[in-house]
Write a protein that holds these residues in place. Structure first.
Motif, PDB file in Angstrom:
ATOM      1  N   ASP A  84       2.260  21.111  -2.467  1.00 47.20           N
ATOM      2  CA  ASP A  84       1.062  20.272  -2.265  1.00 47.20           C
ATOM      3  C   ASP A  84      -0.226  21.061  -2.473  1.00 47.20           C
ATOM      4  O   ASP A  84      -1.151  20.587  -3.140  1.00 47.20           O
ATOM      5  CB  ASP A  84       1.053  19.642  -0.869  1.00 47.20           C
ATOM      6  N   ALA A  85      -0.296  22.260  -1.913  1.00 46.49           N
ATOM      7  CA  ALA A  85      -1.518  23.066  -2.055  1.00 46.49           C
ATOM      8  C   ALA A  85      -1.757  23.437  -3.515  1.00 46.49           C
ATOM      9  O   ALA A  85      -2.907  23.438  -3.980  1.00 46.49           O
ATOM     10  CB  ALA A  85      -1.425  24.325  -1.194  1.00 46.49           C
ATOM     11  N   ASP A  86      -0.692  23.729  -4.250  1.00 47.90           N
ATOM     12  CA  ASP A  86      -0.811  24.088  -5.661  1.00 47.90           C
ATOM     13  C   ASP A  86      -1.362  22.906  -6.471  1.00 47.90           C
ATOM     14  O   ASP A  86      -2.251  23.077  -7.314  1.00 47.90           O
ATOM     15  CB  ASP A  86       0.543  24.510  -6.224  1.00 47.90           C
ATOM     16  N   TYR A 119       2.961  14.598  -2.892  1.00 48.35           N
ATOM     17  CA  TYR A 119       1.573  15.044  -2.762  1.00 48.35           C
ATOM     18  C   TYR A 119       0.677  13.858  -2.413  1.00 48.35           C
ATOM     19  O   TYR A 119      -0.128  13.931  -1.479  1.00 48.35           O
ATOM     20  CB  TYR A 119       1.089  15.703  -4.059  1.00 48.35           C
ATOM     21  N   LEU A 120       0.822  12.787  -3.156  1.00 49.45           N
ATOM     22  CA  LEU A 120      -0.038  11.626  -2.923  1.00 49.45           C
ATOM     23  C   LEU A 120       0.244  10.989  -1.559  1.00 49.45           C
ATOM     24  O   LEU A 120      -0.682  10.571  -0.864  1.00 49.45           O
ATOM     25  CB  LEU A 120       0.141  10.605  -4.045  1.00 49.45           C
ATOM     26  N   GLU A 121       1.503  10.950  -1.159  1.00 51.45           N
ATOM     27  CA  GLU A 121       1.860  10.407   0.158  1.00 51.45           C
ATOM     28  C   GLU A 121       1.249  11.247   1.280  1.00 51.45           C
ATOM     29  O   GLU A 121       0.727  10.718   2.256  1.00 51.45           O
ATOM     30  CB  GLU A 121       3.382  10.363   0.310  1.00 51.45           C
ATOM     31  N   GLN A 122       1.297  12.578   1.126  1.00 48.58           N
ATOM     32  CA  GLN A 122       0.791  13.472   2.164  1.00 48.58           C
ATOM     33  C   GLN A 122      -0.730  13.524   2.227  1.00 48.58           C
ATOM     34  O   GLN A 122      -1.293  13.626   3.304  1.00 48.58           O
ATOM     35  CB  GLN A 122       1.324  14.890   1.942  1.00 48.58           C
ATOM     36  N   THR A 123      -1.383  13.474   1.066  1.00 46.55           N
ATOM     37  CA  THR A 123      -2.822  13.743   1.026  1.00 46.55           C
ATOM     38  C   THR A 123      -3.696  12.508   0.863  1.00 46.55           C
ATOM     39  O   THR A 123      -4.872  12.540   1.214  1.00 46.55           O
ATOM     40  CB  THR A 123      -3.170  14.698  -0.129  1.00 46.55           C
ATOM     41  N   ARG A 124      -3.138  11.447   0.258  1.00 44.65           N
ATOM     42  CA  ARG A 124      -3.949  10.255  -0.062  1.00 44.65           C
ATOM     43  C   ARG A 124      -5.205  10.665  -0.851  1.00 44.65           C
ATOM     44  O   ARG A 124      -6.283  10.132  -0.655  1.00 44.65           O
ATOM     45  CB  ARG A 124      -4.358   9.490   1.189  1.00 44.65           C
ATOM     46  N   ASP A 125      -5.043  11.629  -1.747  1.00 41.62           N
ATOM     47  CA  ASP A 125      -6.150  12.205  -2.514  1.00 41.62           C
ATOM     48  C   ASP A 125      -6.823  11.140  -3.383  1.00 41.62           C
ATOM     49  O   ASP A 125      -6.230  10.633  -4.337  1.00 41.62           O
ATOM     50  CB  ASP A 125      -5.609  13.351  -3.378  1.00 41.62           C
ATOM     51  N   ALA A 126      -8.066  10.815  -3.067  1.00 40.86           N
ATOM     52  CA  ALA A 126      -8.808   9.771  -3.783  1.00 40.86           C
ATOM     53  C   ALA A 126      -9.155  10.181  -5.210  1.00 40.86           C
ATOM     54  O   ALA A 126      -9.554   9.334  -6.012  1.00 40.86           O
ATOM     55  CB  ALA A 126     -10.083   9.435  -3.011  1.00 40.86           C
TER      56      ALA A 126
END
Length: 146
Positions: A84-86, A119-126
């Motif tokens: 996720d961080a990467d 990644y998207l599930e964990q972060t919900r990155d807009a």
């Protein structure tokens, strides 16, 4: 199109990527190519290199990069559950390198497709506009071979 080497930080370690940039005015959405399995940013049979170059030739900036511990990026080995961080660092680097970009699409094959979903599930990155997922890899105790 042109290609540029990017080095960008991820939790104190440098990641290495190659940015394929279009000539002229690019689209407002770029593509982050997430590499799956134990391989680096070129991909088997150079598929990620060819994909990035094709996208750039059609006006779409594309970044392919090495996770920590893969290819030219140092660090401890990790699997798709620990990147996720990467992925977040690569999104930040792509948007910084191409200020005209507003959002990105995550592209992944096999366990990289699963990494993008997680990644998207964990972060919900807009900053993520969409997903292009090929053959997502999934397993559970019930689906493992006996």
């Amino acid at each position: 199109m042109k290609e540029t080497v990017l080095s960008f930080p991820c939790e104190g370690e440098p990641l290495v990527g190659i940015l394929a940039e279009p000539d002229g005015t690019p689209a407002e959405v770029g593509v982050l190519i997430i590499v799956g399995g134990p391989q680096y940013r070129v991909g088997s049979h150079r598929q990620f290199t060819l994909l990035a170059r094709h996208l750039a030739a059609h006006g779409i900036a594309a970044l392919r990069f090495d996770y920590r511990s893969m290819g030219d990026s140092p660090g401890a080995a990790r699997d798709f559950l620990g990147v996720d961080a990467d992925i977040g660092a690569a999104i930040t680097a792509l948007l910084a390198a191409r200020p005209a970009l507003r959002r990105v699409v995550l592209w992944g094959l096999c366990d990289a497709a699963s990494a993008a979903l997680l990644y998207l599930e964990q972060t919900r990155d807009a900053r993520v506009a969409g997903l292009a997922l090929l053959n997502p890899w999934a397993r559970s105790a019930a689906t493992l071979a006996q």
